[in-house]
Design an enzyme around this catalytic site. Structure first.
Site, PDB file in Angstrom:
ATOM      1  N   LYS A   7     -39.480 154.078  30.047  1.00 40.91           N
ATOM      2  CA  LYS A   7     -38.426 154.978  30.551  1.00 40.91           C
ATOM      3  C   LYS A   7     -37.993 154.541  31.945  1.00 40.91           C
ATOM      4  O   LYS A   7     -38.740 153.876  32.677  1.00 40.91           O
ATOM      5  CB  LYS A   7     -38.885 156.435  30.587  1.00 40.91           C
ATOM      6  CG  LYS A   7     -40.098 156.756  31.476  1.00 40.91           C
ATOM      7  CD  LYS A   7     -39.799 156.978  32.951  1.00 40.91           C
ATOM      8  CE  LYS A   7     -41.060 157.228  33.765  1.00 40.91           C
ATOM      9  NZ  LYS A   7     -40.906 157.047  35.204  1.00 40.91           N
ATOM     10  N   ASP A  55     -45.500 162.706  31.655  1.00 35.94           N
ATOM     11  CA  ASP A  55     -44.515 161.803  31.044  1.00 35.94           C
ATOM     12  C   ASP A  55     -44.745 161.591  29.544  1.00 35.94           C
ATOM     13  O   ASP A  55     -43.901 161.009  28.867  1.00 35.94           O
ATOM     14  CB  ASP A  55     -44.546 160.419  31.725  1.00 35.94           C
ATOM     15  CG  ASP A  55     -43.978 160.450  33.134  1.00 35.94           C
ATOM     16  OD1 ASP A  55     -43.388 161.490  33.523  1.00 35.94           O
ATOM     17  OD2 ASP A  55     -44.121 159.438  33.844  1.00 35.94           O
TER      18      ASP A  55
END
Ligand code: ATP
Length: 300
Positions: free
Chosen positions: A11, A138
């Protein structure tokens, strides 16, 4: 089934707004995650115990003991299922380690999906998201993929619409940066400057740029409140970011807590050229072209 392989993306944070330090030591965040096409693969093979091995270019930097997030994820899943399952996990590592691209979280998400399949648990996505949330802030996004905004400590996720594909270049830096050190440096710099830290707000213009697929607008609205801290700890990153801007990047930021630098390109050809220029001029030791958004952890 004797073996299952899952592909999980890295990401980049296209907006990372960090609120004031809370009494519990955390910060409220507005964290816009965007999954990009740099993938780790997590393979789970039938076994009596839970073990992990790591292959690929960053393998020597990843722990293979209980500190590995993929092992912790497999254990958490077995506990949730109430049985002592085993799996030999093999991680094929492409995501830079300690690079601000959530590589460890990706492997945790990959292990959850792979073991859910290998062990025939058939747990629904919502259950995996709940286990993921306990593993790290996350990890749920690594399961979800696409583009999404996280609020609170980053764990309350909502999907965001995107109108097309964005093209990126990522320049990993040697050595990595531990995320807690970057937050600590951010707090230190803020204390030193004594300026009031605003409450984090979602940038509506960035949301619009994402939804219309406007790379030029997205480039101008990229923001990362951890960038000053990452640059204070690794001043040489400023030169890499400048080099990317000089080669026409629409936006250049440190990815998450760094030290990977992220550059938004005009299109796929520009991304390839930009990656080549960054390495040819020595502004980066390596550079990878990628695109986003891409799906989260997916059976390969
Ligand atoms: P984030 O962007 O989520 O803050 P990061 O990309 O900066 O994280 P990671 O690559 O997730 O950092 O690694 C952080 C640390 O976690 C590493 O230094 C490593 O010691 C440890 N770690 C544990 N498991 C893994 C894993 N499977 N892959 C990579 N690192 C792992």
């Amino acid at each position: 089934m004797s073996s299952v392989t899952v592909r999980v993306p890295a990401k980049v944070n296209v907006q990372l707004s960090v609120g004031p330090l809370r009494e519990d030591g955390y910060h409220d965040l507005v964290n816009v995650f965007h999954a990009v096409s740099i993938f780790d693969r997590v393979e789970a093979k039938e076994s009596d115990a839970i073990t992990v091995a790591v292959e690929g270019k960053w393998a020597d930097q990843v722990p293979v003991d209980d500190g590995n997030l993929a092992i912790r994820a497999a254990r958490a899943l077995a506990k949730h299922a109430g049985r002592s399952y085993g799996a030999d996990l093999v991680i094929h590592k492409e995501i830079p380690v300690a690079g601000g691209m959530a590589g460890g979280s990706a492997d945790a998400a990959g292990a959850l999906v792979a073991c859910n399949e290998l062990w025939g648990l058939g747990l629904p996505f919502e259950d995996l998201m709940e286990i993921a949330g306990d593993l790290g802030s996350d990890v749920p996004f690594s399961l979800l993929g696409g583009t999404a905004v996280g609020t609170g400590r980053g764990e309350e996720l909502s999907e965001l619409p995107t109108g097309g594909t964005f093209h990126w270049v990522f320049a990993p830096a040697e050595g990595g940066l531990p995320t807690p050190s970057v937050y600590a440096e951010c707090d230190r710099l803020r204390k030193e400057s004594d300026a009031e830290v605003p409450w984090p707000e979602l940038n509506e213009r960035l949301i619009e740029a994402l939804s219309t697929g406007d790379a030029y607008a997205l480039g101008s609205y990229l923001s990362n409140d951890l960038q000053d801290a990452a640059l204070a700890l690794r001043p040489e990153l400023a030169t890499t970011l400048d080099a990317g801007r000089q080669h026409g990047a629409l936006g250049a930021i440190v990815s998450g807590s760094g030290p990977t630098c992220a550059f938004l390109a005009i299109d796929a050809t520009h991304a390839r050229d930009l990656a080549a220029s960054l390495t040819a001029t020595g502004a980066a030791t390596s550079a990878m072209a990628a695109h986003g958004p891409v799906p989260g952890a997916t059976l390969a």
